[in-house]
Design an enzyme around this catalytic site. Structure first.
Site, PDB file in Angstrom:
ATOM      1  N   GLU A  33       0.844  -1.198   0.000  1.00 44.81           N
ATOM      2  CA  GLU A  33       0.000   0.000   0.000  1.00 44.81           C
ATOM      3  C   GLU A  33       0.878   1.247   0.000  1.00 44.81           C
ATOM      4  O   GLU A  33       1.886   1.295   0.704  1.00 44.81           O
ATOM      5  CB  GLU A  33      -0.857  -0.042   1.270  1.00 44.81           C
ATOM      6  CG  GLU A  33      -1.733   1.155   1.515  1.00 44.81           C
ATOM      7  CD  GLU A  33      -2.457   1.034   2.853  1.00 44.81           C
ATOM      8  OE1 GLU A  33      -3.683   0.919   2.828  1.00 44.81           O
ATOM      9  OE2 GLU A  33      -1.794   1.033   3.907  1.00 44.81           O
ATOM     10  N   HIS A  35       2.523   4.653   0.869  1.00 48.66           N
ATOM     11  CA  HIS A  35       2.788   5.333   2.140  1.00 48.66           C
ATOM     12  C   HIS A  35       3.505   6.656   1.891  1.00 48.66           C
ATOM     13  O   HIS A  35       4.548   6.944   2.497  1.00 48.66           O
ATOM     14  CB  HIS A  35       3.588   4.434   3.090  1.00 48.66           C
ATOM     15  CG  HIS A  35       2.735   3.472   3.871  1.00 48.66           C
ATOM     16  ND1 HIS A  35       2.187   2.343   3.309  1.00 48.66           N
ATOM     17  CD2 HIS A  35       2.306   3.479   5.162  1.00 48.66           C
ATOM     18  CE1 HIS A  35       1.465   1.705   4.223  1.00 48.66           C
ATOM     19  NE2 HIS A  35       1.522   2.371   5.354  1.00 48.66           N
ATOM     20  N   ASP A  44       3.275  -1.639   6.086  1.00 47.15           N
ATOM     21  CA  ASP A  44       2.295  -2.280   6.973  1.00 47.15           C
ATOM     22  C   ASP A  44       2.667  -3.715   7.337  1.00 47.15           C
ATOM     23  O   ASP A  44       2.194  -4.234   8.360  1.00 47.15           O
ATOM     24  CB  ASP A  44       0.897  -2.248   6.347  1.00 47.15           C
ATOM     25  CG  ASP A  44       0.278  -0.858   6.425  1.00 47.15           C
ATOM     26  OD1 ASP A  44       0.936   0.068   6.927  1.00 47.15           O
ATOM     27  OD2 ASP A  44      -0.869  -0.707   5.962  1.00 47.15           O
ATOM     28  N   HIS A 119      -2.265  -3.352   9.400  1.00 51.29           N
ATOM     29  CA  HIS A 119      -3.072  -2.673   8.368  1.00 51.29           C
ATOM     30  C   HIS A 119      -4.529  -2.690   8.813  1.00 51.29           C
ATOM     31  O   HIS A 119      -5.144  -3.759   8.907  1.00 51.29           O
ATOM     32  CB  HIS A 119      -2.869  -3.419   7.042  1.00 51.29           C
ATOM     33  CG  HIS A 119      -3.666  -2.927   5.885  1.00 51.29           C
ATOM     34  ND1 HIS A 119      -3.538  -1.653   5.354  1.00 51.29           N
ATOM     35  CD2 HIS A 119      -4.592  -3.561   5.114  1.00 51.29           C
ATOM     36  CE1 HIS A 119      -4.345  -1.538   4.301  1.00 51.29           C
ATOM     37  NE2 HIS A 119      -4.995  -2.670   4.151  1.00 51.29           N
ATOM     38  N   GLU A 121      -7.381  -2.163   7.612  1.00 47.51           N
ATOM     39  CA  GLU A 121      -8.426  -2.799   6.805  1.00 47.51           C
ATOM     40  C   GLU A 121      -8.442  -4.323   6.941  1.00 47.51           C
ATOM     41  O   GLU A 121      -9.401  -4.975   6.531  1.00 47.51           O
ATOM     42  CB  GLU A 121      -8.242  -2.407   5.328  1.00 47.51           C
ATOM     43  CG  GLU A 121      -8.511  -0.940   5.026  1.00 47.51           C
ATOM     44  CD  GLU A 121      -7.292  -0.043   5.218  1.00 47.51           C
ATOM     45  OE1 GLU A 121      -6.458  -0.325   6.115  1.00 47.51           O
ATOM     46  OE2 GLU A 121      -7.166   0.951   4.483  1.00 47.51           O
ATOM     47  N   HIS A 172      -1.709   7.766   8.826  1.00 50.62           N
ATOM     48  CA  HIS A 172      -1.212   6.870   7.780  1.00 50.62           C
ATOM     49  C   HIS A 172      -0.020   7.526   7.098  1.00 50.62           C
ATOM     50  O   HIS A 172      -0.141   8.652   6.610  1.00 50.62           O
ATOM     51  CB  HIS A 172      -2.309   6.583   6.754  1.00 50.62           C
ATOM     52  CG  HIS A 172      -1.808   5.806   5.569  1.00 50.62           C
ATOM     53  ND1 HIS A 172      -1.646   4.439   5.597  1.00 50.62           N
ATOM     54  CD2 HIS A 172      -1.382   6.210   4.352  1.00 50.62           C
ATOM     55  CE1 HIS A 172      -1.157   4.048   4.433  1.00 50.62           C
ATOM     56  NE2 HIS A 172      -0.983   5.093   3.664  1.00 50.62           N
ATOM     57  N   GLU A 177       4.083   5.857  11.895  1.00 52.24           N
ATOM     58  CA  GLU A 177       4.659   4.889  10.946  1.00 52.24           C
ATOM     59  C   GLU A 177       6.046   5.339  10.481  1.00 52.24           C
ATOM     60  O   GLU A 177       6.957   4.519  10.342  1.00 52.24           O
ATOM     61  CB  GLU A 177       3.735   4.679   9.743  1.00 52.24           C
ATOM     62  CG  GLU A 177       2.513   3.834  10.088  1.00 52.24           C
ATOM     63  CD  GLU A 177       1.699   3.441   8.864  1.00 52.24           C
ATOM     64  OE1 GLU A 177       1.278   2.278   8.800  1.00 52.24           O
ATOM     65  OE2 GLU A 177       1.475   4.294   7.974  1.00 52.24           O
TER      66      GLU A 177
HETATM   67 ZN    ZN Z   1       0.498   1.859   7.096  1.00 49.96          ZN
HETATM   68 MN    MN Z   2      -2.478   0.339   5.864  1.00 53.01          MN
END
Ligand code: ZN
Ligand code: MN
Length: 257
Positions: A33, A35, A44, A119, A121, A172, A177
């Site tokens: 994903e 970033h 993630d 993550h 989701e 995010h 992170e």
């Molecule tokens: Zn992330």
């Molecule tokens: Mn994520």
């Protein structure tokens, strides 16, 4: 690369057999994903992988190879599927992967299984996989699902966000992170591409299909990475690993040293 006894993929089969159910197995769950401009696509998965290794230094556990792919990135929490390089699984696929891994570990007598998720989701679908492994596959196991960000205490949040916390959906590719990546994998943080001046623009708190264009900031950073540092990452890593170990001690008291 030196052999790492905490990593399941570095063990021989007799070593695995020796440790079955005498240690927990931690399966990190990630995503491929976007970033932002400054972090790689694999954040993630990397973060729960490294947090799992840290936890395995403090509690008897084997860290399984991560599930690097995850459920579809949502605009509100990951920028969504419109970014190049965001490669996602359907929910049923992730459910099946989680179910199959749990069932096959349990088949070999491994009862203590932890899904360490990086993550947002993934949460419901990996939990569904755990439930189906027990319900439909008869897996004799106790499965614990941990989202690492849900174990950052309010005291740490206050220290890291003196001007107010935007909430985990917006965090995010942002401060936490970026800091954790700067701690674990500093070479993968492109400091010179970090946008310092981007304004925080909240993504609407509802979902639309098909996914609207221009919903999230162009960079893909949903809040701000300003102020991220390896020192903050070290603080977070130590704190979160400690929380994970507390959960493991509570849920798997027979395995604790
Ligand atoms: Zn992330
Ligand atoms: Mn994520």
């Amino acid at each position: 690369m030196p052999r790492d006894q905490r990593r399941l993929d570095h063990l021989t089969w007799p070593e695995f057999k020796e440790r079955v159910n005498r240690t927990a197995v931690i399966v990190p769950l990630g995503a491929v994903e976007q970033h932002g401009y400054h972090l790689p696509l694999g954040v993630d998965g990397q973060l729960p992988f490294h947090l799992a290794l840290e936890a395995a230094s403090r509690f008897p556990a084997m860290v399984a190879p991560p599930v690097w792919y995850g459920y579809k990135s949502q605009p509100r929490s990951g920028g969504g599927g419109r970014f190049p390089g965001t490669i996602s699984l359907d929910g049923g696929t992730l459910t099946d992967i989680a179910r199959d891994l749990i069932a096959d570990l349990a088949r070999q007598g491994q009862n203590a299984i932890v899904l360490l998720n990086g993550h947002m989701e993934n949460t419901a679908f990996s939990g569904e996989g755990a439930d189906l492994a027990l319900r439909d596959r008869g897996a004799q196991a106790k499965v614990v699902l941990i989202n690492w960000w849900e174990h950052v205490g309010p005291d740490v949040i206050d220290r890291l966000f003196p001007e107010g916390f935007p909430g985990w959906e917006a965090e995010h590719a942002s401060l936490t992170e970026t800091s954790l990546m700067a701690h674990f994998l500093p070479d993968l943080v492109l400091q010179d591409r970090l946008q310092q001046d981007e304004e925080f623009r909240p993504v609407p708190a509802y979902s639309v299909w098909p996914e609207p264009i221009g919903l999230v900031p162009e960079s893909g950073v949903l809040y701000q990475a300003t102020g991220a540092s390896a020192a903050k990452g070290a603080l977070l890593a130590d704190h979160i690993a400690g929380e994970i170990v507390s959960i493991l001690r509570a849920e798997f008291p027979d395995l604790a040293d």
